[in-house]
Design a protein around this motif. Structure first.
Motif, PDB file in Angstrom:
ATOM      1  N   UNK A 154       0.742  -0.885   0.005  1.00  0.00           N
ATOM      2  CA  UNK A 154       0.152  -0.171   0.279  1.00  0.00           C
ATOM      3  C   UNK A 154       0.549   1.694  -0.308  1.00  0.00           C
ATOM      4  N   UNK A 155       1.875   0.913   0.283  1.00  0.00           N
ATOM      5  CA  UNK A 155       2.634   2.252   0.706  1.00  0.00           C
ATOM      6  C   UNK A 155       2.654   2.943   1.910  1.00  0.00           C
ATOM      7  N   UNK A 156       1.848   2.540   2.443  1.00  0.00           N
ATOM      8  CA  UNK A 156       1.671   3.586   3.974  1.00  0.00           C
ATOM      9  C   UNK A 156       1.432   2.284   4.973  1.00  0.00           C
ATOM     10  N   UNK A 157       1.747   3.699   6.350  1.00  0.00           N
ATOM     11  CA  UNK A 157       0.915   2.554   7.374  1.00  0.00           C
ATOM     12  C   UNK A 157      -0.630   1.950   8.208  1.00  0.00           C
ATOM     13  N   UNK A 158      -1.076   0.862   8.066  1.00  0.00           N
ATOM     14  CA  UNK A 158      -2.241   0.802   7.696  1.00  0.00           C
ATOM     15  C   UNK A 158      -3.161   0.722  10.160  1.00  0.00           C
ATOM     16  N   UNK A 159      -2.384  -0.065  10.712  1.00  0.00           N
ATOM     17  CA  UNK A 159      -2.196   0.280  11.507  1.00  0.00           C
ATOM     18  C   UNK A 159      -1.001   1.154  12.955  1.00  0.00           C
ATOM     19  N   UNK A 160      -2.050   1.204  13.901  1.00  0.00           N
ATOM     20  CA  UNK A 160      -1.096   1.788  15.196  1.00  0.00           C
ATOM     21  C   UNK A 160      -1.074   1.020  15.683  1.00  0.00           C
ATOM     22  N   UNK A 161       0.518   0.037  16.261  1.00  0.00           N
ATOM     23  CA  UNK A 161       0.773  -0.240  16.941  1.00  0.00           C
ATOM     24  C   UNK A 161       0.706  -0.374  18.566  1.00  0.00           C
ATOM     25  N   UNK A 162      -0.537  -0.025  18.696  1.00  0.00           N
ATOM     26  CA  UNK A 162      -1.007   0.237  20.291  1.00  0.00           C
ATOM     27  C   UNK A 162      -2.008  -0.859  20.722  1.00  0.00           C
ATOM     28  N   UNK A 163      -1.881  -0.948  22.053  1.00  0.00           N
ATOM     29  CA  UNK A 163      -3.205  -2.004  22.988  1.00  0.00           C
ATOM     30  C   UNK A 163      -4.124  -1.515  23.178  1.00  0.00           C
ATOM     31  N   UNK A 164      -5.849  -1.879  22.633  1.00  0.00           N
ATOM     32  CA  UNK A 164      -5.367  -2.475  21.328  1.00  0.00           C
ATOM     33  C   UNK A 164      -4.350  -1.272  20.031  1.00  0.00           C
ATOM     34  N   UNK A 165      -5.040  -2.547  19.294  1.00  0.00           N
ATOM     35  CA  UNK A 165      -4.146  -2.324  17.522  1.00  0.00           C
ATOM     36  C   UNK A 165      -5.867  -1.276  17.146  1.00  0.00           C
ATOM     37  N   UNK A 166      -5.416   0.371  16.426  1.00  0.00           N
ATOM     38  CA  UNK A 166      -5.739   1.220  15.698  1.00  0.00           C
ATOM     39  C   UNK A 166      -5.472   1.107  14.575  1.00  0.00           C
ATOM     40  N   UNK A 167      -6.794   1.700  13.498  1.00  0.00           N
ATOM     41  CA  UNK A 167      -6.752   1.676  12.115  1.00  0.00           C
ATOM     42  C   UNK A 167      -6.052   2.946  11.765  1.00  0.00           C
ATOM     43  N   UNK A 168      -5.259   2.764  11.135  1.00  0.00           N
ATOM     44  CA  UNK A 168      -4.614   4.804  10.479  1.00  0.00           C
ATOM     45  C   UNK A 168      -5.990   4.642   9.422  1.00  0.00           C
ATOM     46  N   UNK A 169      -5.767   6.256   9.403  1.00  0.00           N
ATOM     47  CA  UNK A 169      -6.637   6.800   8.469  1.00  0.00           C
ATOM     48  C   UNK A 169      -6.138   5.828   6.919  1.00  0.00           C
ATOM     49  N   UNK A 170      -5.154   5.833   6.836  1.00  0.00           N
ATOM     50  CA  UNK A 170      -4.346   4.669   5.431  1.00  0.00           C
ATOM     51  C   UNK A 170      -5.458   4.343   5.296  1.00  0.00           C
ATOM     52  N   UNK A 171      -5.840   3.179   6.336  1.00  0.00           N
ATOM     53  CA  UNK A 171      -5.745   1.664   6.532  1.00  0.00           C
ATOM     54  C   UNK A 171      -7.346   1.379   6.678  1.00  0.00           C
ATOM     55  N   UNK A 172      -8.218   2.713   6.938  1.00  0.00           N
ATOM     56  CA  UNK A 172      -9.575   2.304   6.951  1.00  0.00           C
ATOM     57  C   UNK A 172     -10.096   1.907   5.770  1.00  0.00           C
ATOM     58  N   UNK A 173      -9.297   2.518   4.310  1.00  0.00           N
ATOM     59  CA  UNK A 173     -10.276   1.679   3.498  1.00  0.00           C
ATOM     60  C   UNK A 173      -9.340   0.288   2.801  1.00  0.00           C
TER      61      UNK A 173
END
Length: 298
Positions: free
Chosen positions: A45-64
């Motif tokens: 994709x060329x972008x970070x899709x998940x923020x590696x928090x606990x729990x993980x969070x979807x980034x704006x690029x990861x939503x679609x």
């Protein structure tokens, strides 16, 4: 762009399970393998899709990408069923607590016999965001405008009445419903996302933070708290109670004549047509004709 199904499955499972370790247990692979699949997908994709928090969070690029992953998973499962494979894709639906309790749970009983369903509970003002980030396939929402990639259908209007226990009304609203009485009378709210009582208070030019609050975050118990005299609250007619428990309008009239707040509800779902999702939509539209005001016959 070439999509890799195991990588997309790793994304969906990690989001649903919350951590790489939990996703690994579900997928029967190692956490390292999950991480490698996610990194490979992010390179594609060329972008970070998940923020590696606990729990993980979807980034704006990861939503679609998450929405695509869920849609491809549904199509894959649909094809496998057509070829005779067992099992079905989990149908994830976002529903506000009142609708879930009052009519949606019963409405989807026929579908539950053949399809696993996960209800994600959220306020009707927030459920559309779960569609937007790919967390769910369909949602009951107060948002009329279709989320990108979805279609929207008006269901009808849920009416909420400002009511309280009879003794509570006599004690707190003896001189009528005005700024003074509403500022002092305790109010029951569902949780921090419940804006119904806030809307009613603002109509009377009252800051919602002014009156004392009780927080009861469960639909049945919320209605019971109002019936028991904890405070006044906005209830559906199905929550008015019976006999000694029957509430009154805060103005002292029968509850049906109480001041009210109307919330128009819509059904939104993926544009992607699947039999399970279309059947859920059909059952929800049919049930809405009896449960909501101004609903069109299905």
């Amino acid at each position: 762009m070439e999509w890799d199904l195991p990588q997309l499955r790793a994304l969906v499972t990690t989001v649903d399970e919350g951590t790489l370790e939990a996703a690994a247990r579900t997928l029967h692979i190692t956490p390292s393998a999950v991480s490698q699949r996610l990194k490979a997908l992010e390179r594609t994709v060329g972008a970070v899709l998940l923020s590696r928090s606990r729990p993980v969070r979807v980034t704006e690029a990861g939503k679609p990408v998450l929405q695509l992953a869920r849609q491809l998973g549904e199509l894959t499962s649909r094809t496998e069923r057509a070829l005779g494979a067992s099992g079905g894709t989990l149908l994830r639906l976002a529903v506000n607590a009142d609708s879930l309790s009052a009519w949606v749970l019963e409405a989807l009983t026929p579908l539950a016999a053949t399809t696993p369903i996960e209800f994600v509970r959220a306020d009707q003002d927030d459920t559309a965001e779960l569609l937007r980030d790919g967390s769910v396939m369909g949602a009951i929402t107060s948002q009329a405008r279709p989320v990108q990639g979805c279609r929207s259908t008006r269901l009808g209007t849920q009416r909420y009445h400002a009511v309280a226990q009879a003794d509570f009304v006599a004690r707190h609203f003896t001189d009528g419903v005005d700024r003074a009485s509403l500022s002092a009378a305790p109010v029951v709210v569902f949780d921090e996302h419940d804006h119904l009582q806030d809307t009613f208070l603002r109509r009377h030019r009252i800051d919602p933070a002014t009156p004392p609050h009780h927080v009861v975050p469960a639909t049945a118990e919320f209605g019971e708290a109002v019936q028991l005299g904890y405070g006044w609250g906005m209830l559906m007619s199905s929550q008015f109670g019976t006999g000694e428990r029957r509430v009154r309008a805060i103005s002292g009239e029968p509850p049906e004549r109480a001041p009210h707040v109307d919330v128009t509800l819509y059904w939104q779902q993926w544009e992607l047509r699947t039999p399970d999702l279309d059947e859920a939509a059909r059952l929800i539209r049919r049930a809405a004709t009896d449960a909501l005001e101004g609903a069109q016959p299905s």
